[in-house]
Design a protein around this motif. Sequence first.
Motif, short mmCIF file in Angstrom:
data_model
loop_
_atom_site.label_atom_id
_atom_site.label_comp_id
_atom_site.label_asym_id
_atom_site.label_seq_id
_atom_site.Cartn_x
_atom_site.Cartn_y
_atom_site.Cartn_z
N VAL A 68 -8.06 26.92 48.33
CA VAL A 68 -7.10 26.02 48.58
C VAL A 68 -5.38 26.96 48.94
CG1 VAL A 68 -5.10 24.61 46.80
CG2 VAL A 68 -7.97 24.89 46.20
N VAL A 69 -4.17 26.06 49.92
CA VAL A 69 -3.72 26.13 50.70
C VAL A 69 -3.08 25.84 50.51
CG1 VAL A 69 -5.51 26.98 52.71
CG2 VAL A 69 -4.36 25.16 52.77
N LYS A 70 -1.40 26.26 50.27
CA LYS A 70 -0.20 26.01 50.30
C LYS A 70 0.61 25.50 51.61
CE LYS A 70 2.95 25.13 46.95
NZ LYS A 70 3.88 26.27 45.41
N VAL A 71 1.02 24.42 52.16
CA VAL A 71 2.38 23.99 53.19
C VAL A 71 3.65 23.23 52.60
CG1 VAL A 71 2.66 23.34 54.92
CG2 VAL A 71 -0.05 23.45 54.90
N GLY A 72 4.56 23.83 51.99
CA GLY A 72 5.52 23.48 51.55
C GLY A 72 4.62 22.86 50.22
N ASN A 73 5.13 21.39 49.66
CA ASN A 73 4.39 21.25 48.42
C ASN A 73 3.30 20.86 48.12
OD1 ASN A 73 7.37 21.99 46.97
ND2 ASN A 73 8.37 20.48 47.65
N PRO A 90 -6.80 28.53 69.36
CA PRO A 90 -5.74 27.66 68.88
C PRO A 90 -4.99 27.19 67.92
CG PRO A 90 -7.08 26.19 69.43
CD PRO A 90 -7.92 27.72 70.11
N VAL A 91 -4.00 27.24 67.59
CA VAL A 91 -3.22 27.09 66.55
C VAL A 91 -3.02 25.68 66.22
CG1 VAL A 91 -1.14 28.10 64.69
CG2 VAL A 91 -2.64 29.64 66.79
N VAL A 92 -3.17 25.04 64.57
CA VAL A 92 -2.46 23.86 64.57
C VAL A 92 -1.94 24.27 63.07
CG1 VAL A 92 -3.51 21.76 63.47
CG2 VAL A 92 -4.57 23.22 64.92
N ARG A 93 -0.87 23.39 63.66
CA ARG A 93 0.41 24.23 62.23
C ARG A 93 0.16 22.66 61.46
NH1 ARG A 93 5.32 26.94 63.38
NH2 ARG A 93 5.82 27.94 64.78
N LEU A 94 -0.36 23.09 59.97
CA LEU A 94 -0.17 21.75 59.39
C LEU A 94 0.50 20.88 58.66
CD1 LEU A 94 -3.46 22.88 56.92
CD2 LEU A 94 -3.66 21.47 58.69
N HIS A 95 1.80 22.17 59.00
CA HIS A 95 3.32 21.31 58.33
C HIS A 95 3.34 20.76 59.55
CE1 HIS A 95 6.24 23.14 60.63
NE2 HIS A 95 4.90 24.77 60.98
N GLU A 96 3.64 20.91 61.13
CA GLU A 96 3.42 19.07 61.93
C GLU A 96 2.13 18.93 61.92
OE1 GLU A 96 3.96 21.26 65.95
OE2 GLU A 96 5.96 22.88 65.37
N VAL A 136 5.11 17.42 57.05
CA VAL A 136 5.52 17.88 55.63
C VAL A 136 6.74 19.27 55.37
CG1 VAL A 136 3.75 17.17 53.95
CG2 VAL A 136 3.42 19.58 54.91
N PRO A 137 7.76 19.71 55.25
CA PRO A 137 8.18 20.26 54.93
C PRO A 137 8.34 21.42 54.67
CG PRO A 137 9.71 18.79 53.42
CD PRO A 137 8.22 18.12 54.18
N PRO A 138 7.49 23.06 55.52
CA PRO A 138 7.14 23.74 55.01
C PRO A 138 8.48 24.93 53.74
CG PRO A 138 7.48 23.62 57.53
CD PRO A 138 8.44 22.81 57.01
N LYS A 188 -13.97 27.23 67.63
CA LYS A 188 -12.54 28.15 66.47
C LYS A 188 -11.11 27.44 66.75
CE LYS A 188 -15.22 31.95 66.58
NZ LYS A 188 -15.49 33.88 66.36
N GLY A 189 -10.59 27.70 65.96
CA GLY A 189 -8.80 26.97 66.18
C GLY A 189 -8.49 28.21 64.57
N CYS A 190 -7.06 28.00 64.55
CA CYS A 190 -6.26 28.36 62.84
C CYS A 190 -5.97 27.89 62.77
CB CYS A 190 -5.77 29.52 63.99
SG CYS A 190 -6.22 31.10 64.71
N LEU A 191 -5.59 27.43 61.31
CA LEU A 191 -4.53 26.19 60.40
C LEU A 191 -3.11 27.76 60.33
CD1 LEU A 191 -6.96 24.51 58.60
CD2 LEU A 191 -6.51 23.86 61.09
N PHE A 192 -2.45 27.44 60.74
CA PHE A 192 -1.65 27.74 60.26
C PHE A 192 -0.60 27.30 58.34
CE2 PHE A 192 3.17 27.91 60.19
CZ PHE A 192 3.51 29.60 59.37
N VAL A 193 -1.10 28.14 57.03
CA VAL A 193 -0.05 27.11 56.51
C VAL A 193 0.92 28.19 55.47
CG1 VAL A 193 -2.86 26.39 55.88
CG2 VAL A 193 -1.94 28.62 55.30
N ASP A 194 1.27 28.42 54.40
CA ASP A 194 2.03 28.64 53.75
C ASP A 194 1.58 29.92 53.01
OD1 ASP A 194 4.22 27.71 54.51
OD2 ASP A 194 5.50 26.66 53.17
N GLU A 195 0.09 30.16 51.98
CA GLU A 195 -0.15 30.96 51.76
C GLU A 195 -1.21 30.12 50.95
OE1 GLU A 195 1.63 31.55 47.95
OE2 GLU A 195 3.02 29.80 47.69
#
Lengths: 177, 749
Positions: free
Chosen positions: B616-621, B660-666, B670-672, B691-698
């Motif tokens: 489970v990852v968190k992006v913003g809320n 490549p990076v995927v920013r989940l917030h984008e 959702v506001p990160p 392969k790829g990278c997902l960018f999350v807050d935590e």
Amino acid sequence: MMNTRERLDAEILEDSLEDEDTQEDKFLTFILNKEEYGIEIRYVTEIIGIQNITGVPDMPPYIKGVINLRGKVIPVMDVRLRFGAPERPYDDRTCIVVINIDYQSVGLIVDRVSEVLDIPKNEIEPPPKVKKGNENRYIQGMGKVGEKVKILLDAHKLLYEQSKLFFEGDAKEDSMP
Amino acid sequence: MFNGDMEERMEYIKYFVNDSRELLDDAEPQIIAMEEKALSSGEVDREVLNTIFRLFHSLKGSASFLDLQTVTRITHEAETLLDLFRKGQAVINGKHVNLLIRTSDFIRKILNTVETQLSDEEYAEGAGEILEDYQKSIDLITKTSASPNGLEQAGFDEHIITAEMNRRFFEEASEHLDKTEKMLLVLEKSPENLEYADQAFRSLHSFKGNAGFFGYRELEVLSHHAETLLDRIREGEKACDSKAVSFLLIAVDALREGAARVESSGKLEVPGMNEIIAHLDRLAAEPGGNNGEKVCGADECNPEHVPNGGYEKPAENENEVAAPATQILRQVPKTGNSGGGNGEGTGPSGGRNKQPLPAQQVIRVDLEKLDRLLDLVGELVIAEAMVANNQDLKGMELGGFEKAVLQLDKITRDIQEVAMSMRMVPLAGTFRKMVRLVRDLTQKESKKVNLEIIGEDTEVDKTVIEQISDPLVHLIRNAVDHGIESPGERSSLGKPETGKVTITAKHAAGDVWIIVEDDGKGLDREKILRKGMEHGLIRSDGWDLKDEEVWELIFEPGFSTAGKITSISGRGVGMDVVKRNIEKLGGKVNVRSKTGAGTMFAVRIPLTLAIIEGMVVKVGNCRYTIPIGSIKESIQPVADQITMTPGDLEVVRIRGEMLPVVRLHELYKVPPKFTDLTEGILIVVENNEKKGCLFVDELLGQQQVVIKGLSGYLGRVRSISGCAILGDGDVSMILDIADLLSSIEVGRQ
């Protein structure tokens, strides 16, 4: 043999008639932007308080997301936004009216729920013909209760009208040139 | 024949309909297999023929029991025809096979009606045509048959009774007798329950039928007499006392012995038969009620007395003969070639029947109950997580508690596994229907196609089974109709005349894959592009499109490339329906095709209701769940690792790999909390070597989550495979990593 079957059929029919009897002409009314609306009670499965809503990506603004209804994940729609009315923060009177159409449960967020009313067919007028705004599409009729008028909603149209276009247009756009 | 009350009848009909459908499902592929064999080698596999015969025979038995006359009549004719083949009076040909298959279809149609109407009367007329056709086929055979009077003979010529047939007869006979015996024994315990008498009667009746068919006159006669007595009992005309049961059991034993002798020595004799018959008749003739005692003298009617002398003396062969009649142990005489299961004794309460048909020990459970159970198990898993990770316990020393939780966790998972497996059904049934489909299609189009089925044991959830059938039919139709070329065309291309269609099912990474492949001509890029333009699906002439993108077009509504509309496909309703149905199941369909070499459709369906390990990852809320299986690692990158390409794509270098990076917030708007890659976490995910990278807050932690479908009302959502209910009851979206990664791929080009 046939007799028994006919008897069975008749019983089933009677049962369902009875059900219809108790539910027909009954509407659950709720307040939305100071106006009173009604929805046929046979669609309503339960009424719950506002819950934590998890947003779902790529949805129109009036689909607020999904909630966990005792282990079932159901979408919730803010009816205000569906009608194009301004958003209003949820409070402790905000309710989710859970309706079930074609085995599909959807929660409707309304300002507050008022009561269950009997509105016989002869007290229901057809919706106004004036083409002012799109929102009249969801109206099934105008129910007269004493001096007041309740706007009776067509649950099916409320859920599905026009929404199709939106929902089908999503993912494909990415894969298409 | 049936006397039960209405509800009982409904109950029986329900079982009958279900069983019959299963029987037909079994029969159809056998019929087709038989035809194939007959065509290729000119020989008919006797065993298969016998199996089919038996299937129809069982159907006939049940139908006549339920007084479904049309079904009875049709199956009787089918049986007669099959019998002729069994006797070797004719060789089965395509026409016969078609007739049998038509019969199967017709019966299915009747079953649908019977299910609701409880009667098949309305089909009495419609059956006329089929019955006529049977009559014609049968007449043709019997008239041209070398031995025209062969039919009149009760039995059939010695040389036709093969060892195999004997064995089969014996197996089945002992099965029926076992059942009869078992029913008699329960009947004795509760004589008022005439249903048992009825079941005993039915089993015995089946035995009689078989004996009659094989021409084992003695067995037939004896079982007939026993049947008469049983009939009176089940009609309530005759009280069922232990004496009657004893005599019936004696008769059963005698029949068993008789059958055993036929089996071992080919000699037809039933020891003490006449005496037994006399007693049975006397009992049957008694004017019912409880006064059996008066009529029957104690001496001659003592069941232990009479037949023992008759047949306890072992026959000339060294077989072990049945135990004394009062001691009802089933003993199968040992014979040289009767296969396994010799001498296996079962207790009086009846052990398992060994049956040639795939009948396991099963009970039927309402699907609703199963669903409810699964829901509850899902809740249990959530509740368990809520207890184990309860905030109130934070920072406490809880050695014993943790052990207990561990134990609870293990049991919960076991329950879950069992509950899930209960809904799992092998794909075999669905796949077998395809055998039939391919046969019909090839006949209609005079193509030659070989269908290969791989992995039919693969189990999927029942709901998937129900819904995968239609899409599969479409895919197979397409493969045969559009894919495989005509034999002439094929041989001029240097391909084998017979085309090949393969269906493969397998499990992979929590999904079920069903792959339909053909070695036909492949998709026609030019044609598809032309159609695409005609339908306004693409803007330009599409020269710059990748093949995969071109193939995607065939899933568009109203798209069809078939030059001419054939009777089976080409109306352009197929592929978009396929795609929609598969997506309804939360699945995906991919196409690969090579001109001249064939087309492959790979359908990927998740195991519904599955429970997965998720991070489970968190992006913003918002909280998202990523299936653990697709996570490689998670890192906090340093600025050096990050490169921005001119195409505005962020790339991170990890151990020499550029990802490549995927920013989940984008992606999900959702506001990160963080927008700087070095502040948050990058999760490296992989699927199918992409392969790829997902960018999350935590990262919030790993837990087991119950997958819930996203409501059908919302349709499919980009890169979301479903929802999970988290420990605190909130809903979290489960990311579809495969979809996510392929969407970056497209974006990258």
